[in-house]
Design an enzyme around this catalytic site. Structure first.
Site, mmCIF file in Angstrom:
data_model
loop_
_atom_site.group_PDB
_atom_site.id
_atom_site.type_symbol
_atom_site.label_atom_id
_atom_site.label_comp_id
_atom_site.label_asym_id
_atom_site.label_seq_id
_atom_site.Cartn_x
_atom_site.Cartn_y
_atom_site.Cartn_z
ATOM 1 N N THR A 66 34.964 30.979 46.965
ATOM 2 C CA THR A 66 33.738 31.504 47.570
ATOM 3 C C THR A 66 32.539 30.697 47.090
ATOM 4 O O THR A 66 32.251 30.656 45.888
ATOM 5 C CB THR A 66 33.545 32.986 47.181
ATOM 6 O OG1 THR A 66 34.683 33.725 47.620
ATOM 7 C CG2 THR A 66 32.295 33.560 47.833
ATOM 8 N N HIS A 83 27.729 32.043 44.619
ATOM 9 C CA HIS A 83 28.938 31.942 43.800
ATOM 10 C C HIS A 83 29.215 30.497 43.375
ATOM 11 O O HIS A 83 29.988 30.248 42.453
ATOM 12 C CB HIS A 83 30.137 32.506 44.561
ATOM 13 C CG HIS A 83 31.193 33.089 43.672
ATOM 14 N ND1 HIS A 83 31.705 32.413 42.585
ATOM 15 C CD2 HIS A 83 31.840 34.281 43.695
ATOM 16 C CE1 HIS A 83 32.619 33.167 41.987
ATOM 17 N NE2 HIS A 83 32.717 34.306 42.635
ATOM 18 N N GLY A 123 31.126 36.153 38.347
ATOM 19 C CA GLY A 123 30.718 37.520 38.007
ATOM 20 C C GLY A 123 30.142 37.664 36.611
ATOM 21 O O GLY A 123 29.033 38.198 36.447
ATOM 22 N N THR A 179 49.226 46.343 32.448
ATOM 23 C CA THR A 179 47.858 46.809 32.211
ATOM 24 C C THR A 179 47.383 47.703 33.351
ATOM 25 O O THR A 179 48.041 47.829 34.390
ATOM 26 C CB THR A 179 46.901 45.609 32.112
ATOM 27 O OG1 THR A 179 46.898 44.931 33.385
ATOM 28 C CG2 THR A 179 47.325 44.645 31.011
ATOM 29 N N ARG A 180 46.220 48.271 33.139
ATOM 30 C CA ARG A 180 45.570 49.068 34.185
ATOM 31 C C ARG A 180 45.356 48.233 35.440
ATOM 32 O O ARG A 180 45.662 48.661 36.546
ATOM 33 C CB ARG A 180 44.230 49.577 33.623
ATOM 34 C CG ARG A 180 43.391 50.375 34.571
ATOM 35 C CD ARG A 180 42.163 50.929 33.875
ATOM 36 N NE ARG A 180 41.360 49.892 33.214
ATOM 37 C CZ ARG A 180 40.097 50.071 32.839
ATOM 38 N NH1 ARG A 180 39.495 51.234 33.049
ATOM 39 N NH2 ARG A 180 39.425 49.102 32.244
ATOM 40 N N ASP A 184 39.610 35.055 34.393
ATOM 41 C CA ASP A 184 38.552 34.440 33.601
ATOM 42 C C ASP A 184 39.184 33.519 32.561
ATOM 43 O O ASP A 184 39.944 33.962 31.695
ATOM 44 C CB ASP A 184 37.721 35.521 32.911
ATOM 45 C CG ASP A 184 36.448 34.993 32.279
ATOM 46 O OD1 ASP A 184 36.322 33.752 32.141
ATOM 47 O OD2 ASP A 184 35.581 35.800 31.905
ATOM 48 N N ARG A 212 40.795 31.557 27.583
ATOM 49 C CA ARG A 212 42.096 30.907 27.745
ATOM 50 C C ARG A 212 42.024 29.400 27.509
ATOM 51 O O ARG A 212 43.044 28.732 27.444
ATOM 52 C CB ARG A 212 42.655 31.199 29.151
ATOM 53 C CG ARG A 212 42.988 32.670 29.353
ATOM 54 C CD ARG A 212 43.281 33.004 30.810
ATOM 55 N NE ARG A 212 43.612 34.416 30.929
ATOM 56 C CZ ARG A 212 44.851 34.906 30.967
ATOM 57 N NH1 ARG A 212 45.882 34.072 30.915
ATOM 58 N NH2 ARG A 212 45.072 36.194 31.065
ATOM 59 N N ASP A 243 40.852 31.435 40.898
ATOM 60 C CA ASP A 243 41.868 32.188 41.619
ATOM 61 C C ASP A 243 43.256 31.665 41.304
ATOM 62 O O ASP A 243 43.490 30.455 41.293
ATOM 63 C CB ASP A 243 41.642 32.087 43.134
ATOM 64 C CG ASP A 243 40.410 32.862 43.578
ATOM 65 O OD1 ASP A 243 40.063 33.836 42.899
ATOM 66 O OD2 ASP A 243 39.805 32.486 44.597
ATOM 67 N N SER A 261 38.660 41.993 39.695
ATOM 68 C CA SER A 261 38.461 43.046 38.701
ATOM 69 C C SER A 261 37.110 42.931 38.016
ATOM 70 O O SER A 261 36.763 41.885 37.487
ATOM 71 C CB SER A 261 39.561 42.967 37.630
ATOM 72 O OG SER A 261 39.277 43.881 36.588
ATOM 73 N N ASP A 302 19.147 48.732 32.416
ATOM 74 C CA ASP A 302 17.857 49.445 32.340
ATOM 75 C C ASP A 302 16.718 48.428 32.365
ATOM 76 O O ASP A 302 16.571 47.623 31.451
ATOM 77 C CB ASP A 302 17.829 50.274 31.053
ATOM 78 C CG ASP A 302 16.541 51.049 30.873
ATOM 79 O OD1 ASP A 302 15.645 50.978 31.752
ATOM 80 O OD2 ASP A 302 16.413 51.725 29.833
#
Length: 460
Positions: free
Chosen positions: A33, A157, A162, A263-264, A295, A299, A315, A388, A398
């Site tokens: 992207t 992007h 992110g 994992t979740r 990410d 790594r 990706d 994710s 804030d």
């Protein structure tokens, strides 16, 4: 008729002189992207007083001008150079800051589910203009009738992934609150050999066979032109902490005792992938790909320095036949996803860079369908992309008037786009923001919850 009235568009430039230079982008910045990615934050009323509305706007613009000193590349412009490649001109042209008013109240937006109303709350990017005329970042402040307001960002992007976009947002908020910069951004892309020639010829680049393939087409089709045109719809579906734990338990029932528990992310994404295959009515022998964003910051060897600003998420692709995903236990889908994630090592990243540096033209690796091209990879039917944000600190931003009441991904209207966010309750729930073709959405929702209920009853 739109409920939003635009009051003005301002160009906010760095408060102090900054470096004027052309910065090469890394190969990871220039694939996938490369259009803008929207996010939006909603805030409770501070006051309905017009002077206070003006104070919010002036405070945000002043803090933005100060933030653009350390984050000076965000005030620049992208340029095509050659062979589908981009360069960032740090020329202090500035960020577009739009002020708008809505005739609605925050209550009118209900649970903040994505709707056509969001299109008016997120700054529009005019992709008919040459890329060097487009701001890297566009921001919109919308004041609601109740005194509440929203702040939305559209960030290129090609310049920030992110974690980097969130880094900028949090530092801007910090400066708006009157605090000092916490973590300075690092724009040095030499770790990814940005702008440098290849170290080896293409024949010696040993990339993984699935690393740069285009995702599969629907059986019987020779292109994805018709699938790209189909009307889509967006929903946000909530999984409670109990439902997430049920999926993890179900996924790990088929996991060997020697393997690390799924994992979740792996468990929920495996469930989403299987459910999409059911909702789309795929044949058993339909190949399907899942785009997974990994990410690479931790790594790499050594890990990237704190504050690295750019694209370090890349990706990787999990593949399967739809029939295998649907007929085998959830753990099978999770195993395909884990296999894709674990491919991303320091070597994987560096060999990928060499492969891309040897390409005559990068455009076939760029997801350009947002600006009318059909060259790039398409993760719509029969494929899916699940990004994710589960571990990103997306909440609690804030600007000086309290934390947000809601944050979301803005507008995503491409088939197969999906995003996992932590529930705002902080208690372990998960939100799935999902875009699918209209005929598939109701069936998806039915199977999405039904299959979890079946798993729960089996475990009772």
């Amino acid at each position: 008729m739109s409920s939003v009235t635009y009051k003005g568009c301002y160009t906010v430039r760095p408060m102090e002189p900054t470096k004027c230079e052309r910065v090469p982008l890394s190969e990871w910045d220039q694939i996938g992207t490369i259009t803008h990615v929207p996010t939006i934050y909603f805030y409770r009323p501070t006051s309905q007083d017009k002077d206070n509305v003006n104070t919010v706007a002036s405070t945000l613009k002043d803090a933005l001008s100060r933030a653009l000193v350390p984050f000076y590349p965000l005030a620049g412009r992208l340029h095509w150079i050659n062979k589908g490649r981009l360069e960032l001109d740090c020329n202090a042209m500035g960020v577009h800051f739009i002020e708008a008013e809505s005739s609605l109240t925050l209550e009118n937006l209900g649970d903040f589910s994505p709707s056509s109303e969001y299109n008016n709350l997120v700054p529009n990017v005019d992709y008919t203009l040459p890329i060097h005329e487009l701001p890297v970042v566009l921001i919109q402040l919308t004041n609601f009738k109740c005194g509440g307001f929203s702040i939305s960002l559209n960030t290129s992007h090609a310049v920030a992934d992110g974690p980097s976009a969130l880094h900028f947002l949090c530092e801007w908020a910090r400066l708006s609150r009157g605090e000092l910069l916490q973590t300075a951004p690092l724009f040095d892309r030499t770790v990814f050999r940005a702008g440098e020639p290849p170290l080896m010829p293409l024949t010696e680049c040993r990339v993984h066979k699935d690393q740069f393939i285009h995702p599969p087409l629907l059986l019987g089709q020779t292109n994805n032109t018709e699938e790209r045109k189909k009307k889509t719809t967006v929903v946000i579906l909530k999984l409670t902490k109990t439902q997430v734990e049920t999926l993890k338990k179900t996924a790990n029932e088929s996991n060997s005792g020697h393997a690390r528990c799924y994992t979740r992310y792996e468990s929920v994404t495996g469930h989403v992938w299987r459910t999409a295959c059911k909702a789309r009515g795929h044949k058993e022998d339909q190949p399907t790909a899942l785009g997974v964003c990994v990410d690479s910051r931790s790594r790499m060897e050594p890990p990237l320095p704190k504050g690295y600003f750019g694209n370090a998420t890349l990706d990787t692709v999990a593949t399967s036949l739809a029939g295998d995903l649907v007929s085998k236990p959830l753990g099978y889908a999770c195993s395909r996803i884990r296999e894709a994630i674990e491919r991303v090592t320091d070597e994987y990243v560096r060999t990928g860079i060499e492969f891309l540096k040897n390409q005559e033209d990068l455009s076939r690796f760029q997801d350009l369908y947002a600006i009318g091209s059909e060259k790039g990879p398409f993760y719509g039917n029969p494929n899916l992309g699940v990004v994710s944000w589960l571990t990103l600190p997306i909440y609690g931003v804030d600007f000086g008037w309290g934390k947000e009441v809601y944050m979301g991904p803005g507008t995503h209207d491409f088939d197969g786009d999906s995003l996992l966010l932590p529930g705002p309750d902080g208690e372990g729930s998960v939100l799935l923001a999902l875009c699918l073709q209209v005929p598939h959405m109701d069936t998806f929702k039915k199977h999405f919850y039904q299959d979890i209920n079946v798993s729960e009853s089996c475990q009772d």
